[in-house]
Design an enzyme around this catalytic site. Structure first.
Site, short mmCIF file in Angstrom:
data_model
loop_
_atom_site.label_atom_id
_atom_site.label_comp_id
_atom_site.label_asym_id
_atom_site.label_seq_id
_atom_site.Cartn_x
_atom_site.Cartn_y
_atom_site.Cartn_z
N LYS A 1 -11.03 0.42 -6.31
CA LYS A 1 -10.80 0.66 -4.87
C LYS A 1 -9.88 1.86 -4.65
O LYS A 1 -8.81 1.94 -5.28
CB LYS A 1 -10.17 -0.58 -4.24
CG LYS A 1 -9.73 -0.40 -2.78
CD LYS A 1 -9.30 -1.74 -2.20
CE LYS A 1 -8.83 -1.62 -0.77
NZ LYS A 1 -7.48 -1.08 -0.66
N SER B 1 -4.16 -10.04 -2.32
CA SER B 1 -3.41 -8.87 -2.80
C SER B 1 -2.37 -9.27 -3.85
O SER B 1 -1.81 -10.37 -3.79
CB SER B 1 -2.70 -8.22 -1.61
OG SER B 1 -1.69 -7.35 -2.06
N TYR C 1 3.86 -2.74 10.68
CA TYR C 1 3.53 -2.59 9.25
C TYR C 1 2.00 -2.56 9.10
O TYR C 1 1.46 -1.79 8.31
CB TYR C 1 4.15 -3.74 8.47
CG TYR C 1 3.57 -3.97 7.10
CD1 TYR C 1 3.76 -3.07 6.06
CD2 TYR C 1 2.79 -5.12 6.84
CE1 TYR C 1 3.20 -3.28 4.81
CE2 TYR C 1 2.24 -5.35 5.59
CZ TYR C 1 2.44 -4.43 4.58
OH TYR C 1 1.88 -4.64 3.34
N THR D 1 -6.85 -1.39 -7.49
CA THR D 1 -6.54 -0.36 -6.50
C THR D 1 -5.91 0.83 -7.19
O THR D 1 -4.91 0.69 -7.90
CB THR D 1 -5.60 -0.93 -5.41
OG1 THR D 1 -6.29 -2.02 -4.79
CG2 THR D 1 -5.25 0.11 -4.37
N GLN E 1 -6.81 -8.73 -6.14
CA GLN E 1 -6.57 -7.27 -6.18
C GLN E 1 -5.35 -6.98 -7.03
O GLN E 1 -4.29 -7.59 -6.89
CB GLN E 1 -6.35 -6.74 -4.76
CG GLN E 1 -5.98 -5.26 -4.71
CD GLN E 1 -4.47 -5.03 -4.64
OE1 GLN E 1 -3.76 -5.87 -4.08
NE2 GLN E 1 -4.00 -3.94 -5.21
N HIS F 1 -7.20 3.82 1.76
CA HIS F 1 -6.14 2.83 1.94
C HIS F 1 -5.80 2.67 3.43
O HIS F 1 -4.65 2.49 3.82
CB HIS F 1 -4.89 3.22 1.15
CG HIS F 1 -4.14 2.04 0.57
ND1 HIS F 1 -4.23 1.67 -0.74
CD2 HIS F 1 -3.29 1.15 1.14
CE1 HIS F 1 -3.45 0.62 -0.97
NE2 HIS F 1 -2.87 0.27 0.17
N ARG G 1 5.59 5.68 5.29
CA ARG G 1 5.19 5.21 6.62
C ARG G 1 6.42 5.18 7.50
O ARG G 1 7.30 4.33 7.33
CB ARG G 1 4.52 3.85 6.51
CG ARG G 1 3.26 3.95 5.63
CD ARG G 1 2.87 2.67 4.99
NE ARG G 1 1.98 2.93 3.85
CZ ARG G 1 1.67 2.01 2.94
NH1 ARG G 1 2.15 0.79 3.04
NH2 ARG G 1 0.88 2.33 1.93
N TYR H 1 -2.49 -4.27 -8.43
CA TYR H 1 -1.74 -3.02 -8.52
C TYR H 1 -1.20 -2.95 -9.93
O TYR H 1 -0.59 -3.92 -10.40
CB TYR H 1 -0.56 -3.02 -7.55
CG TYR H 1 -0.89 -2.67 -6.12
CD1 TYR H 1 -1.62 -1.53 -5.80
CD2 TYR H 1 -0.43 -3.46 -5.07
CE1 TYR H 1 -1.90 -1.20 -4.48
CE2 TYR H 1 -0.71 -3.15 -3.75
CZ TYR H 1 -1.45 -2.01 -3.46
OH TYR H 1 -1.72 -1.69 -2.17
N ARG I 1 -3.09 5.03 4.85
CA ARG I 1 -1.69 4.69 4.55
C ARG I 1 -1.14 5.46 3.35
O ARG I 1 0.00 5.27 2.96
CB ARG I 1 -1.57 3.19 4.29
CG ARG I 1 -1.91 2.36 5.50
CD ARG I 1 -2.21 0.92 5.15
NE ARG I 1 -1.04 0.11 4.87
CZ ARG I 1 -0.26 -0.45 5.79
NH1 ARG I 1 -0.52 -0.27 7.06
NH2 ARG I 1 0.77 -1.20 5.44
C1 LIG Z 1 -0.94 -3.98 6.32
C2 LIG Z 1 -1.80 -3.50 5.21
C3 LIG Z 1 -1.52 -3.89 3.91
C4 LIG Z 1 -2.34 -3.48 2.87
N1 LIG Z 1 -2.10 -3.93 1.60
C5 LIG Z 1 -2.94 -3.60 0.60
C6 LIG Z 1 -2.76 -4.14 -0.70
O1 LIG Z 1 -1.85 -4.91 -0.94
N2 LIG Z 1 -3.64 -3.75 -1.65
C7 LIG Z 1 -4.68 -2.89 -1.42
O2 LIG Z 1 -5.45 -2.58 -2.32
N3 LIG Z 1 -4.87 -2.38 -0.18
C8 LIG Z 1 -4.05 -2.73 0.83
N4 LIG Z 1 -4.27 -2.24 2.08
C9 LIG Z 1 -5.46 -1.41 2.34
C10 LIG Z 1 -6.65 -2.30 2.73
O3 LIG Z 1 -7.08 -3.08 1.64
C11 LIG Z 1 -7.84 -1.49 3.25
O4 LIG Z 1 -8.14 -0.47 2.33
C12 LIG Z 1 -7.58 -0.88 4.62
O5 LIG Z 1 -6.85 -1.77 5.43
C13 LIG Z 1 -8.92 -0.55 5.30
O6 LIG Z 1 -8.72 0.05 6.54
P1 LIG Z 1 -8.75 -0.76 7.94
O7 LIG Z 1 -7.47 -1.53 8.02
O8 LIG Z 1 -8.84 0.31 8.94
O9 LIG Z 1 -9.95 -1.70 7.92
C14 LIG Z 1 -3.46 -2.63 3.14
C15 LIG Z 1 -3.73 -2.25 4.45
C16 LIG Z 1 -2.93 -2.68 5.48
C17 LIG Z 1 -3.28 -2.29 6.89
#
Ligand SMILES: Cc1cc2nc3c(=O)[nH]c(=O)nc-3n(C[C@H](O)[C@H](O)[C@H](O)COP(=O)(O)O)c2cc1C
Length: 379
Positions: free
Chosen positions: A252, A107, A25, A156, A128, A276, A165, A130, A279
């Protein structure tokens, strides 16, 4: 135990300790994961300009983020389900960040709630948001973040619909979640993880369970959440949220110059150049390729933050050189959390800090403010 000398070491330990569904994940990106890979590949392509015989004694990586002192230009990114990497993961990561002198972001999709974290840590953290269709819930959530004295709100804006995914579907991380025999066998081989999660305060989305009627179990919760992301979200809603919040707002998920200008026009304190972590929109450019364009287009009225692919202090330096004032760490700190809980997150931050310091020395830089395009090698 072998010393953990880099983020990849923490990743390898996390891979062994965290059940596959939760590890993947974290690892995964949307669809063919092109953007996920581009985030790393484009960072690696940027070469740093080595300088010698410059007095770099008395260096410092300290800075300010949104006007607050920070030990280094880094904050922990919002990550959903931290508490499934390690029991009470949100509290542990927040404590590690605060000890290290950098901001932590909780989050909306956390396991521990805003109140759980606020009650367990000494200083304010960022929250953060949503935006869900249920605006009453959003109003309450913002009020709760204010009551918990959160010092900034990250809004976000790049997840109005979910990028698929593949790995999550294959691992049963679906709506509703599917616990298969293979998941159970896997968990049975990770007793330390199972114990930490069992001992954790909560097992499901703490910000939502108990706050919406009838949302007490995983199935009803995941179904509610998946139907709640709002495709109608637009700049008018940003105004509404900014008004409700009234404090420092960070937008963001900006990856486009025009959107960056719109974000600056809202009066937000900062924006995060982000896709993100690869993702969401697969096929989008890497975050680092868009950072200099966005930095060039904006004046000094809004702080520019960056995330996507940062796995070292060298990466952090690259982003600072291309116009970021500070960066968010996502997966890098989550590997630390999965590997060793609070000390693991502390180690991840320490690794990045030490690497940044050496990179500053070898590029002939003494302060974070000096880092700029002149530190990129022309190759
Ligand atoms: C497992 C996972 C969960 C995430 N959950 C959120 C989230 O709940 N809210 C959000 O704004 N971004 C979320 N993100 C995005 C991260 O805040 C961030 O933008 C991203 O991980 C940056 O890239 P990096 O993992 O390569 O450092 C998530 C990323 C990952 C990997």
């Amino acid at each position: 135990m072998t010393p953990m000398t880099c983020i990849e070491d923490l990743r390898q330990v996390a891979r062994r300790k965290v059940p596959r569904a939760f590890f993947e994940y974290v690892e995964g990106g949307a669809y063919a994961e092109e953007t996920l890979r581009a985030n790393r590949a484009d960072l690696e392509r940027i070469k740093l300009r080595q300088r010698v015989l410059v007095d770099v004694g008395g260096r410092s990586a300290t800075t300010t983020i949104l006007g607050e002192p920070a030990a280094l230009p880094l904050a922990l990114a919002p990550i959903g389900l931290c508490g499934m990497q390690h029991g009470d993961g949100e509290i542990l990561a927040c404590r590690a960040a605060q000890t290290a002198g950098i901001p932590f972001t909780l989050s909306t999709m956390s396991i521990c709630s805003i109140e759980d974290v606020a009650g367990a840590v000494g200083k304010p953290f960022w929250f953060q948001l949503y935006v869900m269709k249920d605006r009453g819930f959003i109003r309450d959530l913002i009020a709760r973040a204010k009551a918990a004295k959160c010092s900034a709100l990250i809004l976000t804006v790049d997840l109005q619909v979910l990028g698929q995914r593949h790995r999550d579907i294959k691992n049963g991380m679906t709506v509703p979640p599917q616990l298969r025999l293979s998941n159970l066998i896997d968990i049975a081989t990770k007793p330390a993880w199972a114990l930490s999660v069992l001992r954790g305060k909560r097992k499901i989305f703490g910000n939502i369970a108990g706050h919406i009627k009838g949302m007490e179990n995983v199935n009803s919760l995941t179904q509610w959440i998946s139907g709640q992301f709002d495709p109608a979200l637009n700049w008018k809603d940003v105004e509404w949220i900014a008004g409700l919040w009234g404090g420092k707002l960070i937008i963001k998920g900006i990856l486009d110059v025009e959107d960056a200008r719109n974000a600056a026009a809202t009066g937000a304190a900062a924006l995060v150049v982000s896709n993100h972590g690869g993702r969401q929109l697969d096929g989008a450019p890497s975050s680092i390729s868009m950072l200099p364009k966005i930095a060039d287009a904006l004046g000094s009225g809004i702080e520019i933050m960056f995330d996507g692919g940062i796995r070292s202090g060298q990466d952090l330096f690259r982003a600072l050189a291309l116009g970021a004032r500070a960066c968010l760490s996502g997966r890098a700190y989550i590997y630390g959390l999965g590997a060793a809980g609070e000390p693991g997150v502390a180690r991840a931050i320490e690794i990045i800090k030490n690497e940044l310091d050496v990179t500053m020395a070898l590029t002939g830089v003494k302060t974070v403010a000096e880092i700029g395009r002149q530190n990129i090698a022309a190759v």
